[in-house]
Design a protein around this motif. Structure first.
Motif, PDB file in Angstrom:
ATOM      1  N   ALA A 520       0.719  -1.055  -0.023  1.00 46.26           N
ATOM      2  CA  ALA A 520      -0.022   0.017  -0.034  1.00 46.26           C
ATOM      3  C   ALA A 520       0.906   1.256   0.034  1.00 46.26           C
ATOM      4  CB  ALA A 520      -0.798   0.060   1.302  1.00 46.26           C
ATOM      5  N   THR A 521       1.888   1.370   0.708  1.00 42.43           N
ATOM      6  CA  THR A 521       2.808   2.325   0.744  1.00 42.43           C
ATOM      7  C   THR A 521       3.567   2.427  -0.363  1.00 42.43           C
ATOM      8  OG1 THR A 521       3.151   2.331   3.185  1.00 42.43           O
ATOM      9  CG2 THR A 521       4.767   3.219   2.032  1.00 42.43           C
ATOM     10  N   LEU A 522       3.965   1.377  -1.222  1.00 45.63           N
ATOM     11  CA  LEU A 522       4.687   1.508  -2.323  1.00 45.63           C
ATOM     12  C   LEU A 522       4.005   2.097  -3.323  1.00 45.63           C
ATOM     13  CD1 LEU A 522       7.169   0.865  -3.960  1.00 45.63           C
ATOM     14  CD2 LEU A 522       6.215  -1.491  -4.650  1.00 45.63           C
ATOM     15  N   GLU A 523       2.607   1.734  -3.537  1.00 47.09           N
ATOM     16  CA  GLU A 523       1.645   2.201  -4.483  1.00 47.09           C
ATOM     17  C   GLU A 523       1.433   3.582  -4.433  1.00 47.09           C
ATOM     18  OE1 GLU A 523      -1.905  -0.341  -4.497  1.00 47.09           O
ATOM     19  OE2 GLU A 523      -0.621  -2.049  -5.311  1.00 47.09           O
ATOM     20  N   ALA A 524       1.105   4.167  -2.908  1.00 49.12           N
ATOM     21  CA  ALA A 524       1.051   5.456  -2.510  1.00 49.12           C
ATOM     22  C   ALA A 524       2.270   6.502  -3.185  1.00 49.12           C
ATOM     23  CB  ALA A 524       0.883   5.689  -1.089  1.00 49.12           C
ATOM     24  N   VAL A 525       3.451   5.947  -2.874  1.00 53.04           N
ATOM     25  CA  VAL A 525       4.624   6.687  -3.246  1.00 53.04           C
ATOM     26  C   VAL A 525       4.724   6.687  -4.891  1.00 53.04           C
ATOM     27  CG1 VAL A 525       7.157   6.548  -3.261  1.00 53.04           C
ATOM     28  CG2 VAL A 525       6.034   6.087  -1.316  1.00 53.04           C
ATOM     29  N   ARG A 526       4.225   5.797  -5.424  1.00 53.19           N
ATOM     30  CA  ARG A 526       4.467   5.911  -6.895  1.00 53.19           C
ATOM     31  C   ARG A 526       3.380   6.612  -7.474  1.00 53.19           C
ATOM     32  NH1 ARG A 526       4.344  -0.866  -8.290  1.00 53.19           N
ATOM     33  NH2 ARG A 526       6.590  -1.154  -8.173  1.00 53.19           N
ATOM     34  N   ALA A 527       2.312   6.824  -6.832  1.00 55.47           N
ATOM     35  CA  ALA A 527       1.149   7.676  -7.242  1.00 55.47           C
ATOM     36  C   ALA A 527       1.573   9.333  -6.981  1.00 55.47           C
ATOM     37  CB  ALA A 527      -0.188   7.280  -6.445  1.00 55.47           C
ATOM     38  N   LEU A 528       2.548   9.539  -6.316  1.00 52.57           N
ATOM     39  CA  LEU A 528       2.993  10.955  -6.008  1.00 52.57           C
ATOM     40  C   LEU A 528       3.384  11.628  -7.220  1.00 52.57           C
ATOM     41  CD1 LEU A 528       5.013  10.519  -2.623  1.00 52.57           C
ATOM     42  CD2 LEU A 528       2.720  11.129  -3.021  1.00 52.57           C
ATOM     43  N   ARG A 529       2.774  13.015  -7.407  1.00 52.43           N
ATOM     44  CA  ARG A 529       3.071  13.484  -8.642  1.00 52.43           C
ATOM     45  C   ARG A 529       3.713  15.090  -8.173  1.00 52.43           C
ATOM     46  NH1 ARG A 529      -3.001  13.843 -11.612  1.00 52.43           N
ATOM     47  NH2 ARG A 529      -3.262  11.613 -11.953  1.00 52.43           N
ATOM     48  N   GLY A 530       5.112  14.893  -8.843  1.00 53.02           N
ATOM     49  CA  GLY A 530       5.851  15.962  -8.665  1.00 53.02           C
ATOM     50  C   GLY A 530       6.734  15.792  -7.408  1.00 53.02           C
ATOM     51  N   ALA A 531       7.760  17.027  -7.356  1.00 47.11           N
ATOM     52  CA  ALA A 531       8.534  16.683  -6.021  1.00 47.11           C
ATOM     53  C   ALA A 531       7.991  17.666  -4.855  1.00 47.11           C
ATOM     54  CB  ALA A 531      10.021  17.481  -6.444  1.00 47.11           C
ATOM     55  N   GLN A 532       6.704  17.976  -4.975  1.00 43.43           N
ATOM     56  CA  GLN A 532       6.177  18.761  -3.702  1.00 43.43           C
ATOM     57  C   GLN A 532       5.445  17.766  -2.969  1.00 43.43           C
ATOM     58  OE1 GLN A 532       8.222  21.500  -3.564  1.00 43.43           O
ATOM     59  NE2 GLN A 532       6.343  22.436  -2.584  1.00 43.43           N
ATOM     60  N   GLN A 533       4.971  16.672  -3.519  1.00 42.80           N
ATOM     61  CA  GLN A 533       4.166  15.667  -2.810  1.00 42.80           C
ATOM     62  C   GLN A 533       4.684  14.928  -1.820  1.00 42.80           C
ATOM     63  OE1 GLN A 533       1.224  13.982  -5.586  1.00 42.80           O
ATOM     64  NE2 GLN A 533       0.023  15.558  -5.483  1.00 42.80           N
ATOM     65  N   TYR A 534       4.191  14.186  -0.809  1.00 42.94           N
ATOM     66  CA  TYR A 534       4.825  13.181  -0.015  1.00 42.94           C
ATOM     67  C   TYR A 534       3.764  12.419   0.554  1.00 42.94           C
ATOM     68  CZ  TYR A 534       2.991  16.131   3.594  1.00 42.94           C
ATOM     69  OH  TYR A 534       2.296  17.194   4.543  1.00 42.94           O
ATOM     70  N   HIS A 535       4.142  11.465   1.128  1.00 37.49           N
ATOM     71  CA  HIS A 535       3.268  10.208   1.721  1.00 37.49           C
ATOM     72  C   HIS A 535       3.604  10.149   3.201  1.00 37.49           C
ATOM     73  CE1 HIS A 535       0.680   7.024   2.321  1.00 37.49           C
ATOM     74  NE2 HIS A 535       1.914   6.061   2.834  1.00 37.49           N
ATOM     75  N   VAL A 536       2.714  10.185   4.140  1.00 34.90           N
ATOM     76  CA  VAL A 536       3.134   9.545   5.479  1.00 34.90           C
ATOM     77  C   VAL A 536       2.393   8.466   5.876  1.00 34.90           C
ATOM     78  CG1 VAL A 536       2.990  10.545   7.923  1.00 34.90           C
ATOM     79  CG2 VAL A 536       3.163  12.121   6.133  1.00 34.90           C
TER      80      VAL A 536
END
Length: 881
Positions: A520-536
């Motif tokens: 789930a975390t890997l998919e969330a990181v892959r879905a990040l768009r651009g350098a301004q986004q992050y996942h917690v």
């Protein structure tokens, strides 16, 4: 309440020198009114005493000493009451503004500590060092990289690279183009092996009167030679405006300031009121004194920083709050006491000695006056013949005593209200600070992961099809360098596009490398768009943190050319100590307080209470878990068998963090401030159900009977006043082990006319009623009762009154004939039959204590019935028992 609003140490310091009553009284209209009323009553006591001496000196001889004691005690109480009201109000204001003054400097220092870490890390950035060393030449690429940094760390409004001669190589602010700087900080930075902190006017920021600049020298990536200077310019004005907006006075009664070492204003919450550059008086020792500034008198509190993780903050900086004395006490608070149940309110009052010593002292003094008046009324009860001349004087004693008691009760209520409201407000402010500290700290974490994801070495390695051990070792070295500078993380790790961890810092790294992050975390990181986004990741246990709960911040690592996601970086926040330290910083040493961070579901994220660890659920009012973001609330509750204030604040984010960056995980800060163990409801003193109506309390016909009424075992009792000599505070009882019966609790020495003492036994009436010892409180009294040549002391919970009742109001109880050992055989119908007072049979009482016969417990407890229950129904309930 503050119920000691600031820390216990803080309040003790605030009160180390008591305020001068005359100085502050003109600004406290409510206290001034109270003083006037006290003076009027004091005059009335003097008139009553003088009238007795003039009109019936012989008849009044027996009560003149009591009247003199009453007048003397009242005069003393008048001074103590007014002085205590002034002292508590001044102490509360100083504590409240002191809390804010301490927090403003602490927040600033914590923020600037992060800046010292930033400049140290960015000065070693390989891309920037290559450019300053001349190994790369693209100004635009360098400016783009600096702006990317600024986009992550939005607290900076300018970033500048200079060579060793002060020539500007690149900057990001196009509004103030620079070519060269002659500022001495350049030379100072080149000669320093650490950061340099500068706050003043500088040609690096020509559009500003002053700037806060963090500079660090840069080294050649190959030779190590000093090649230039990096300057991070902190957006000081914007940051201070945010602090003032969050923690300032919403009612605009006080002004929050940041001062330098010369007591000049650096920043002001209201610059039109107190302008930057002004020199202001300071109060670092917290003394209750007035200070003059620009023709106006203020109460002031000032705090210097205690430092944060070894960083002392800018030299001499101080937080200060100033409030004009003419508005300091006009808070217009609502009646918080009205929201409490009588049992809770009375229970809190029983612990007044711990949460508000002045309140306790006033209550004790008021009880003394009440006892003296009660004794005077008992002493003259049943007198006939010439003593009738005293009738008018006795009526005045009764009336004035009632007025005095009412004024004391109202004054105690006002002081109690002041303490309670101030403490609740302080608790709310404390929780607000805690969520602010949390949001500010986690904001930095979101910045860090996104910036480190832009590291070129990480991007180039992860873009490779195959990653060998040398590549992993290279990344390990980079992560180790970063982790050494940023100690709030227990682990930094990098994983490839499949989620396999290829490098890591921290303990057991051998077990971590080669493992995979969850899908789930890997998919969330892959879905990040651009350098301004992050996942917690949600706050939960993680094997990467030894199975403990924490946040893990992730950012996508993208290839240098295609910008495709080739992996990610995870940073493991050291949640256990860091969150707890934030809670402790918010508490600032306050005693009897516990603090928590909880989720919307009440799950504990951090705790200062060892009995409520992380992962458990905090029992709290559900309304507090549903607070809107940025809202707060406080209440009085029972917590762990203690009376306590509970307050909560919901997070509202910081800058773009949790406000506009798409991330949302609400956290609520909760504090409990305990004041003492829950006690059984006492006498319900002052409760409306026990107030005697005028037609019951004062009778004029000669057939009326006078009774001394008192509380015991939560009920109202009476004994014929003719058998009662006086009441004495329980503190005068001498404990002894000579008694052979459990109800014998000590002896009491009575002064006689021939100057010798007679010692009598003291018996616990509560023991006779329920078979267990009575709890001793500040209200406990010993009634001296006599019958048939015998005298005893009777421990009761509290005195009530000495009213008169007609014979028609006295009825036998349904159990009156069930045995000669019943202590209560009659009840008195008061207040139109809505209140039943249990009359103790004196003959039976003495038969038991003298002869040792055992009464039949328990005594009747009719007054526990609802006040509006008809008498017939009460009888029925009694018969059915």
């Amino acid at each position: 309440m503050t119920m000691r609003n600031a820390t216990e140490t803080e309040r003790d310091r605030d009160r180390s020198s008591k305020p001068h009553t005359e100085t502050f009284l003109p600004y406290m209209r409510d206290v001034a009114r109270c003083e006037q009323s006290l003076q009027e009553l004091n005059l009335m006591w003097r008139i009553i005493e003088a009238s007795a001496k003039m009109n019936c000196p012989v008849e009044a001889k027996s009560i003149l000493p009591t009247m003199a004691a009453t007048r003397s005690g009242f005069s003393r109480l008048e001074h103590e009451l007014v002085s205590s009201l002034v002292q508590e109000k001044v102490g509360n204001v100083l504590a409240e503004i002191g809390t804010k003054a301490r927090y403003v400097i602490d927040i600033v220092v914590r923020n600037l500590f992060e800046r010292t870490a930033d400049v140290g890390f960015l000065a070693t950035d390989r891309e920037l060092c290559n450019f300053v060393a001349g190994l790369t030449e693209s100004v635009e690429a360098t400016r783009y990289r600096l702006r990317e940094y600024r986009n992550k760390y939005t607290v900076y409004d300018e970033i500048i690279l200079l060579d060793t001669e002060g020539n500007v190589l690149v900057q990001i602010d196009p509004t103030t183009p620079l070519e060269h700087s002659a500022d001495p900080l350049i030379r100072q930075t080149l000669e320093s092996d650490t950061y340099v902190e500068t706050f003043r006017a500088t040609d690096l920021r020509p559009a500003k009167d002053r700037a806060l600049v963090y500079s660090r020298r840069m080294h050649h990536p190959q030779t190590g030679a000093v090649i230039g200077v990096l300057c991070l310019c902190f957006h000081f004005e914007e940051e201070m405006a945010g602090i003032f907006a969050t923690h300032g006075d919403a009612q605009a009664r006080s002004n929050m300031l940041l001062l330098d070492g010369e007591n000049r204003v650096i920043a002001s919450a209201d610059a039109l009121w107190i302008a930057p550059g002004s020199e202001v008086p300071v109060n670092t020792d917290g003394q209750p004194r007035l200070m003059m500034h620009s023709g106006r008198q203020y109460l002031v509190r000032t705090f210097a920083s205690e430092g944060y993780q070894g960083y002392p903050g800018p030299a001499g900086w101080q937080g200060q709050v100033m409030i004009p004395v003419d508005v300091a006490f006009n808070d217009g608070t609502s009646d918080a006491l009205a929201q409490l149940s009588p049992e809770v309110a009375e229970g809190l009052l029983s612990h007044a000695h711990s949460f508000c010593p002045p309140l306790h002292d006033i209550m004790t003094a008021a009880k003394t006056i009440q006892r003296i008046v009660w004794n005077g009324q008992v002493m003259t009860a049943g007198q006939r013949g010439d003593m009738l001349k005293l009738k008018t004087i006795l009526d005045q004693i009764s009336e004035t005593g009632n007025r005095s008691n009412e004024l004391f009760a109202q004054s105690i209520h006002d002081l109690y209200q002041t303490v309670l409201v101030s403490s609740m407000r302080d608790a709310e402010f404390t929780t607000g600070l805690m969520v602010d500290l949390l949001d500010r700290n986690l904001y930095e974490r979101s910045d860090d992961c996104r910036w480190w994801a832009l590291t070129p070495e990480l991007r180039s390695v992860l873009a490779q099809t195959e990653i060998d051990s040398a590549d992993s070792a290279k990344i390990d070295a980079i992560l180790a360098t970063i982790n050494g500078l940023y100690t709030v993380y227990t682990r930094l790790f990098v994983y490839d596009r499949h989620g396999r961890i290829i490098a890591s810092t921290g303990e057991a790294r051998e077990d971590v490398i080669g493992s995979h992050i969850d899908q789930a975390t890997l998919e969330a990181v892959r879905a990040l768009r651009g350098a301004q986004q992050y996942h917690v990741s949600p706050f939960r246990p993680s094997a990467l943190y030894g199975g403990r709960d924490t946040y893990i911040y992730h950012a996508a690592i993208r290839a240098l050319e295609q910008d495709a996601v080739v992996g990610g970086i995870g940073i493991v926040f050291d949640a256990e100590p860091e969150l707890r330290n934030m809670l402790l910083a918010g508490l600032a040493g306050k005693e009897r307080m516990s603090a928590f961070y909880v989720s919307r579901e009440g799950r504990i994220l951090a705790s200062t209470d060892a009995t409520r660890p992380v992962g458990t659920t905090l029992e709290i009012d559900g309304a507090m878990l549903q607070l809107a973001n940025g809202a707060n609330r406080s209440d009085v509750t029972l917590h762990d068998g203690q009376y306590a204030i509970v307050a909560a604040s919901a997070c509202s984010g910081y800058r773009e963090f949790k406000t506009s960056d798409g991330y949302q995980e609400d956290v609520i800060a909760v504090v409990f401030q305990c004041f003492g163990a829950v006690t059984e409801a006492g006498s319900a003193n002052g409760g409306s159900a026990f107030q005697l109506q005028q037609d019951d309390a004062i009778r004029s016909d000669g057939e009326d009977l006078e009774y001394a009424t008192f509380f015991s075992d939560h009920s109202l009792f009476a004994i014929a006043a003719s058998h009662v000599m006086e009441a004495i505070p329980y503190s005068e009882v001498l404990p002894t082990s000579m008694g052979k019966r459990a109800e014998q609790i000590g002896v009491l020495g009575l002064e006689r006319d021939d100057q010798h003492k007679d010692f009598i036994w003291v018996f616990d009436l509560g023991f006779l009623i329920r078979g267990s010892r009575s709890a001793i409180t500040s209200s406990s009294q010993v009634m001296i009762v006599q019958h048939g040549g015998h005298t005893i002391g009777l421990l009761v919970d509290e005195l009530h009154a000495v009213p008169q009742f007609s014979r028609a109001q006295i009825i036998h109880t349904p159990f009156a004939m069930q045995g000669e050992s019943m202590l209560v055989s009659q009840v008195i119908k008061a207040n139109g039959g809505k209140l039943l007072i249990q009359a103790i049979e004196v003959e039976r009482l003495f038969a038991w204590v003298v002869d040792g016969s055992v009464p039949q417990p328990p005594a009747l407890e009719l007054v526990t019935q609802a006040a509006d229950t008809p008498l017939a129904e009460q009888k029925d309930a009694l018969l059915a028992a």
